[in-house]
Motif scaffolding. Structure first.
Motif, short mmCIF file in Angstrom:
data_model
loop_
_atom_site.label_atom_id
_atom_site.label_comp_id
_atom_site.label_asym_id
_atom_site.label_seq_id
_atom_site.Cartn_x
_atom_site.Cartn_y
_atom_site.Cartn_z
N ARG A 160 5.39 -5.35 8.72
CA ARG A 160 5.77 -4.17 7.93
C ARG A 160 7.19 -3.77 8.27
NH1 ARG A 160 1.51 0.62 8.13
NH2 ARG A 160 1.64 0.82 5.89
N ASP B 54 5.23 -0.79 3.57
CA ASP B 54 5.01 -2.18 3.18
C ASP B 54 6.18 -2.72 2.37
OD1 ASP B 54 2.36 -2.25 4.25
OD2 ASP B 54 1.83 -0.90 2.61
N HIS C 145 0.83 -1.21 0.00
CA HIS C 145 0.00 0.00 0.00
C HIS C 145 0.86 1.25 0.00
CE1 HIS C 145 -3.66 -2.25 0.71
NE2 HIS C 145 -2.98 -2.97 1.58
N ARG C 146 2.03 1.11 0.59
CA ARG C 146 2.87 2.29 0.70
C ARG C 146 4.33 1.87 0.52
NH1 ARG C 146 3.04 4.93 6.41
NH2 ARG C 146 1.05 5.87 5.98
#
Lengths: 345, 243
Positions: free
Chosen positions: A246, A265, A158-159
């Motif tokens: 993470r 992530d 997601h990031r």
């Protein structure tokens, strides 16, 4: 005329070989790997900055010129083991796994290129320990195969954070130079990610952004059109967060003057460029001067950037320092011309 | 950790602490909240970018040209008014820090020097006002004297369609809970009345047909406010993997 030897089948070597053939010179192209194309082919580069053209298209065009030309003799999985200066040109020994032969060549173009920095040497970033800390070249492969997933669990991140200057501008690993491409390639990768997956947030941790010359355009677009965020500060360490699911990037936001510990992530390391093993080897065989950075040094970097200063030895591409493909192609052309002139006279 | 650098203490960073019934907040043993940034969020930047006035926010690269020329920051010396910083906080979604400036942002006098000078074409003045609007609509900011004055001003203007300075002054004093001595008021008022610069009471100006106009204006303002409030994203969720 004895053939002109081109060492290295990356962009610079391919460019030199095809130009030599176009000049009508017999050419001997030697590559240590079993394929031509160099790093872009080896690591499956995706799109190339700044025009965002597929690497296959660009390298493919160079390969086509070389492979379709009968004047170019190609030797794959072959290395150079000996070079002796003769009355006109060199007597070289070429070796494969099971055989070796001696050839007389009229001139030599060294296009032995670079290796990507081994990011494990920046151990604080956890590359090689944490599967979701990936390298520049691995992300290229993912983008090339259109498979943007976390290596640890196969999920879409997601990031993502990009960490610039990994193994570049860093005395701790002995590499004080700038890799010239980390900025533009990271930005290009972030753009590519956002083009394909607009829901993924992209952050680039930087000290300076060196998208020199006309490449600045891609940098501006990355902000305006793709919403990529830039955080000034060098990540100090990567650890695990949230029970190991993470990554935690610890650094300082130098605009805020505050410490940051932000979960991601996936973290991409913009690993730098070093002189390749082959480059170091040919430097010794031919006695080409090597600079403190380990790259081959042209005799005059301004007036004659492709001349080694040794008789009949010419230089092209990333063997003389970090370089983008267009520069490597241009130098291949220049070195081909100089080598042809030398061989003809 | 007790701190010695008093300059680092700002009211909203003081932890209130009571030890054995004694309030020790804000004294020599003041405690600071952690200054570590623990998350990044695109929510504010996306909202600002989505507004017609805020769409150039994403161009900003933090060079500081806007702040360097800002008449509030540089000429007037209001250091905490830093448009570059407001934009950065919005870009990284650092809402807690940004909220400290929710009121300061509105002190911009719209001289537009920043817009004129920005090398990247950021419409700084519009962008920071959009950030201010976000903060206002998403709520939670403590009202400052400037906010109360703005409120008094708007009420006053909506009342008659033209400013009544004396009424504005009275309303503001009431909101602020303070009172200027009558003698001082009288002296000031008479001077202004004599010079023809004060229009109040029987001398007050009026705007013809204002009542009808006011209804339209109020309806429009209410509608606008509701629409913009609805567009503001939900309050931040605790950091963690997004669903």
């Amino acid at each position: 005329m004895n053939p002109i030897l081109v060492l290295g089948g990356g962009p610079a070597g391919l460019s030199a070989a095809s130009e030599l053939a176009a000049l009508g010179a017999p050419t001997l192209l030697v590559e240590r790997e079993s394929y031509l194309g160099g790093n872009p082919v080896r690591w499956h580069y995706s799109l190339l900055a700044p025009d965002l053209r597929p690497a296959e298209e660009v390298i493919g065009a160079l390969l086509e010129r070389v492979e379709g030309d009968a004047r170019i003799e190609r030797r794959l999985s072959t290395t150079l083991t000996k070079a002796e200066l003769g009355s006109h040109g060199y007597r070289v020994t070429l070796a494969t796994a099971d055989a070796s032969e001696t050839r007389d060549v009229a001139a030599v173009v060294l296009a032995t290129g670079f290796d990507h920095f081994d990011s494990r040497r920046k151990f604080e970033y956890g590359y090689g320990r944490f599967p979701d800390v990936v390298d520049f070249k691995e992300l290229e492969g993912m983008l090339h195969d259109n498979k943007l997933v976390r290596p640890s669990d196969g999920q879409r991140p997601h990031r993502i954070a990009w960490v610039l200057c990994v193994g570049s501008r860093d005395l701790q690993v002995g590499n004080p130079w700038c890799c010239r491409l980390g900025c533009v390639v990271s930005i290009k990768q972030a753009v590519e990610v956002r083009q394909k997956h607009p829901e993924v947030d992209a952050y680039i941790y930087y000290m300076d952004i060196r998208t020199y010359g006309l490449w600045e355009d891609l940098y501006w677009k990355s902000m305006q059109e793709y919403g990529i965020k830039f955080i000034r500060g060098r990540i100090g360490a990567v650890t695990l967060a949230e029970g190991g699911s993470r990554l935690l990037a610890t650094g300082e936001d130098t605009i805020l003057s505050r410490p940051t510990e932000v979960p991601f992530d996936m973290i991409v390391l913009a690993s730098g460029m070093e002189a390749s093993a082959g480059t170091k080897q040919v430097a010794e065989l031919f006695g080409v001067p090597v600079g403190p950075e380990g790259f081959l040094t042209p005799r005059l970097t301004d007036l004659n950037p492709v001349d080694s200063g040794l008789p009949g030895v010419f230089l092209a591409g990333a063997a003389t320092g970090p370089k983008a493909i267009p520069d490597a192609v241009t130098e291949g052309m220049g070195a081909a011309l100089r080598a042809y002139q030398y061989a003809r006279d | 950790m007790p701190i010695v650098e008093k300059s680092l203490v700002s009211v909203d960073r003081v932890e209130h602490l009571e030890v054995e019934g004694i309030d020790v907040s804000g004294d020599w043993n003041t405690f600071l909240r952690s200054r570590v940034v623990t998350d990044l969020d695109v929510k504010i930047a996306d909202w600002v970018k989505g507004q017609p006035q805020g769409e150039t926010i994403s161009r900003c690269w933090q060079c500081g040209t806007c702040t360097a020329g800002c008449c509030l920051h540089t000429d007037y010396g209001l250091e905490e008014f830093n448009p570059r910083y407001f934009i950065y906080l919005a870009q990284i979604g650092y809402e807690e820090e940004l909220r400290r400036y929710a009121s300061t942002i509105w002190r911009c006098v719209s001289c537009n020097k920043c817009v004129e000078r920005c090398p990247k074409g950021v419409k700084v003045e519009e962008v920071i006002h959009t950030i201010g609007t976000y903060l206002e609509l998403s709520g939670g900011a403590a009202e400052s004297p400037a906010d109360r004055f703005d409120r008094a001003y708007t009420e006053n203007l909506l009342g008659r369609g033209i400013l009544d300075e004396a009424a504005l002054f009275r309303t503001y004093e009431r909101l602020e809970g303070r009172r200027t001595p009558a003698r001082e008021l009288l002296r000031l008022g008479l001077t202004l009345l004599k010079s023809g610069r004060l229009h109040t009471g029987p001398f007050a100006h009026r705007t013809r047909g204002w009542n009808r106009m006011r209804k339209v204006l109020e309806a429009k303002l209410t509608e606008d406010r509701a629409r913009r409030r609805a567009s503001v994203p939900a309050p931040p969720v605790p950091s963690g993997r997004k669903p």
